[in-house]
Enzyme design. Sequence first.
Site, mmCIF file in Angstrom:
data_model
loop_
_atom_site.group_PDB
_atom_site.id
_atom_site.type_symbol
_atom_site.label_atom_id
_atom_site.label_comp_id
_atom_site.label_asym_id
_atom_site.label_seq_id
_atom_site.Cartn_x
_atom_site.Cartn_y
_atom_site.Cartn_z
ATOM 1 N N TYR A 268 13.047 31.717 4.349
ATOM 2 C CA TYR A 268 11.803 32.349 4.815
ATOM 3 C C TYR A 268 11.793 32.510 6.324
ATOM 4 O O TYR A 268 12.192 31.594 7.054
ATOM 5 C CB TYR A 268 10.594 31.468 4.439
ATOM 6 C CG TYR A 268 10.282 31.388 2.973
ATOM 7 C CD1 TYR A 268 9.975 32.536 2.232
ATOM 8 C CD2 TYR A 268 10.260 30.157 2.329
ATOM 9 C CE1 TYR A 268 9.655 32.442 0.881
ATOM 10 C CE2 TYR A 268 9.940 30.059 0.982
ATOM 11 C CZ TYR A 268 9.647 31.211 0.269
ATOM 12 O OH TYR A 268 9.329 31.113 -1.054
ATOM 13 N N HIS B 178 -5.951 -7.614 13.105
ATOM 14 C CA HIS B 178 -4.815 -6.685 13.014
ATOM 15 C C HIS B 178 -4.458 -6.155 14.395
ATOM 16 O O HIS B 178 -5.321 -5.770 15.160
ATOM 17 C CB HIS B 178 -5.176 -5.524 12.072
ATOM 18 C CG HIS B 178 -4.016 -4.638 11.726
ATOM 19 N ND1 HIS B 178 -2.892 -5.118 11.085
ATOM 20 C CD2 HIS B 178 -3.797 -3.319 11.930
ATOM 21 C CE1 HIS B 178 -2.034 -4.108 10.907
ATOM 22 N NE2 HIS B 178 -2.557 -3.011 11.413
ATOM 23 N N CYS C 112 12.076 25.042 2.095
ATOM 24 C CA CYS C 112 11.116 25.653 1.172
ATOM 25 C C CYS C 112 10.370 24.557 0.415
ATOM 26 O O CYS C 112 10.607 23.369 0.630
ATOM 27 C CB CYS C 112 11.834 26.557 0.175
ATOM 28 S SG CYS C 112 12.949 27.760 0.920
ATOM 29 N N LYS D 255 0.835 -1.207 0.000
ATOM 30 C CA LYS D 255 0.000 0.000 0.000
ATOM 31 C C LYS D 255 0.870 1.257 0.000
ATOM 32 O O LYS D 255 2.075 1.179 0.279
ATOM 33 C CB LYS D 255 -0.942 -0.026 1.202
ATOM 34 C CG LYS D 255 -0.234 -0.057 2.534
ATOM 35 C CD LYS D 255 -1.187 -0.491 3.646
ATOM 36 C CE LYS D 255 -0.470 -0.431 4.986
ATOM 37 N NZ LYS D 255 -1.275 -0.995 6.072
ATOM 38 N N ARG E 49 -10.989 -0.451 14.048
ATOM 39 C CA ARG E 49 -10.855 0.213 12.753
ATOM 40 C C ARG E 49 -11.909 -0.376 11.829
ATOM 41 O O ARG E 49 -13.012 0.158 11.757
ATOM 42 C CB ARG E 49 -9.427 0.031 12.224
ATOM 43 C CG ARG E 49 -9.130 0.892 11.016
ATOM 44 C CD ARG E 49 -7.634 1.015 10.726
ATOM 45 N NE ARG E 49 -7.024 -0.232 10.269
ATOM 46 C CZ ARG E 49 -5.734 -0.332 9.914
ATOM 47 N NH1 ARG E 49 -4.950 0.728 9.963
ATOM 48 N NH2 ARG E 49 -5.231 -1.485 9.514
ATOM 49 N N ARG F 10 1.968 -10.680 7.325
ATOM 50 C CA ARG F 10 1.751 -9.527 6.444
ATOM 51 C C ARG F 10 2.784 -8.429 6.691
ATOM 52 O O ARG F 10 2.468 -7.362 7.223
ATOM 53 C CB ARG F 10 0.347 -8.941 6.688
ATOM 54 C CG ARG F 10 -0.804 -9.930 6.547
ATOM 55 C CD ARG F 10 -2.150 -9.188 6.562
ATOM 56 N NE ARG F 10 -2.340 -8.356 7.726
ATOM 57 C CZ ARG F 10 -2.997 -8.714 8.825
ATOM 58 N NH1 ARG F 10 -3.550 -9.906 8.919
ATOM 59 N NH2 ARG F 10 -3.112 -7.874 9.841
ATOM 60 N N ASP G 63 10.602 23.729 -2.775
ATOM 61 C CA ASP G 63 11.411 23.022 -3.770
ATOM 62 C C ASP G 63 12.910 23.068 -3.498
ATOM 63 O O ASP G 63 13.687 22.512 -4.265
ATOM 64 C CB ASP G 63 11.181 23.633 -5.158
ATOM 65 C CG ASP G 63 9.732 23.930 -5.412
ATOM 66 O OD1 ASP G 63 8.948 22.962 -5.438
ATOM 67 O OD2 ASP G 63 9.370 25.117 -5.537
HETATM 68 C C1 LIG Z 1 -0.379 -1.790 6.800
HETATM 69 C C2 LIG Z 1 -0.842 -3.106 7.237
HETATM 70 C C3 LIG Z 1 0.077 -4.145 7.460
HETATM 71 C C4 LIG Z 1 1.578 -3.941 7.430
HETATM 72 O O1 LIG Z 1 1.976 -3.203 8.549
HETATM 73 P P1 LIG Z 1 3.532 -3.012 8.903
HETATM 74 O O2 LIG Z 1 3.523 -2.468 10.267
HETATM 75 O O3 LIG Z 1 4.067 -2.048 7.897
HETATM 76 O O4 LIG Z 1 4.155 -4.345 8.775
HETATM 77 C C5 LIG Z 1 -0.435 -5.391 7.749
HETATM 78 N N1 LIG Z 1 -1.764 -5.603 7.830
HETATM 79 C C6 LIG Z 1 -2.675 -4.621 7.645
HETATM 80 C C7 LIG Z 1 -4.127 -4.928 7.753
HETATM 81 C C8 LIG Z 1 -2.243 -3.348 7.352
HETATM 82 O O5 LIG Z 1 -3.135 -2.369 7.179
#
Ligand SMILES: *Cc1c(COP(=O)(O)O)cnc(C)c1O
Length: 382
Positions: free
Chosen positions: A274, A174, A321, A47, A145, A230, A323
């Site tokens: 700035y 999660h 800044c 992602k 979530r 994951r 850029d």
């Molecule tokens: C982003 C995400 C992960 C990975 O998380 P990390 O901390 O980067 O390993 C795994 N599972 C879900 C559902 C996530 O949203």
Amino acid sequence: MTSVFEASMAEQPVRPTHVEVDLGCLAQNLRAIQQHVGSARVMTILKANAYGHGLVPVANHMVQCGVDYLGVAFLEEGILLRRQGISAPILVLGGIAGEQIPLFLQHDLTLTAPSVEKLHLINETAAAMGRRARVHLKIDTGMERIGIHYYSAATLLEASLACEHVQVEGIYSHFANADAADLGHAKLQLERFHEVLTFYEKRSLPVPMRHMANSAGILQLPESHLDLVRPGILLYGVYPSADCQQTVPVRPALTWKSRVAYFKVVQPGHPVSYGSTWQSDHPVRVITVPVGYGDGYFRALSNKSEVIVRGVRYPVIGRVCMDQMMVNLDQGTAYNGDEVILLGSSEGQSISAAEVAEWAGTIPYEVLTNINTRVPRLYRNG
Ligand SMILES: *Cc1c(COP(=O)(O)O)cnc(C)c1O
């Protein structure tokens, strides 16, 4: 007008400010994770533009490395990967809007079912299209979530048994705190997940693929590896937090570079950038680097961060800044065109995502994902 602009852009060399991604390093990190989790399968999380590393090139490389599953946040990311010819299984982790379901099915993307209502919608849509939807059920064990609460999850599991046009391939949850030093909450979450899974054992039903471990779970909770893990940030060679045990050896795959665009001597009484927030009490050599918050180099790094030039760390001075930004060499040496390392290693010096995060008051995840798409990505060791 557009075509003229595009043609002229195409002829230009790569911007001096760019990101280099070491694909060989990503492959090594993946192997280190695979070794650590043993028989569990691996879903690499891609992602947010593969945590800033570039979605499509990283996905292609992961497929070449033989990864089991790809994970993305949104439908759009999944469709993009399919359009690039990637046929590996892809799970979309985020919530879904009802009208998106036909697109999931058309592109053979695995859906997350977080509620009975969404599951029924998926089933009905699949029936109408004459297809079978591949689904992972999402259980909320303490993140609040998405996902059905663990204490009412049986209704979702029960409902799934009656959905003829849905194949429940997986079930997952999660962690909210797996990167902490105190793993009490993470262990409670894992316990709740196991409780939910007894549904299948009680009915002597085959258990779908179970998964829960993010990078922190992989590192700190071996008992959470289950059937699949994951990893996101760990794949990219960065540890989730300072508290997290570093039980898997990984190296950062990304280097963010620029070049010296301008050199000058700044006299005392002549403030820089700035807001005139910085000035010297003696003459100093100052370089200007063509990168700024418009590229994702946080403005919060003004007067805080350091960069590497010719193997020496120097401070960023004055406000960053949009850029450009300025760096104080004091009596040090640099020439126009010299490489400037914003993030990564060079000549024995290194600046980590964790260090930049600390300076900016954020986490390494945001440092990586914040690198704007206007920064070109170059790939090595593919
Ligand atoms: C982003 C995400 C992960 C990975 O998380 P990390 O901390 O980067 O390993 C795994 N599972 C879900 C559902 C996530 O949203």
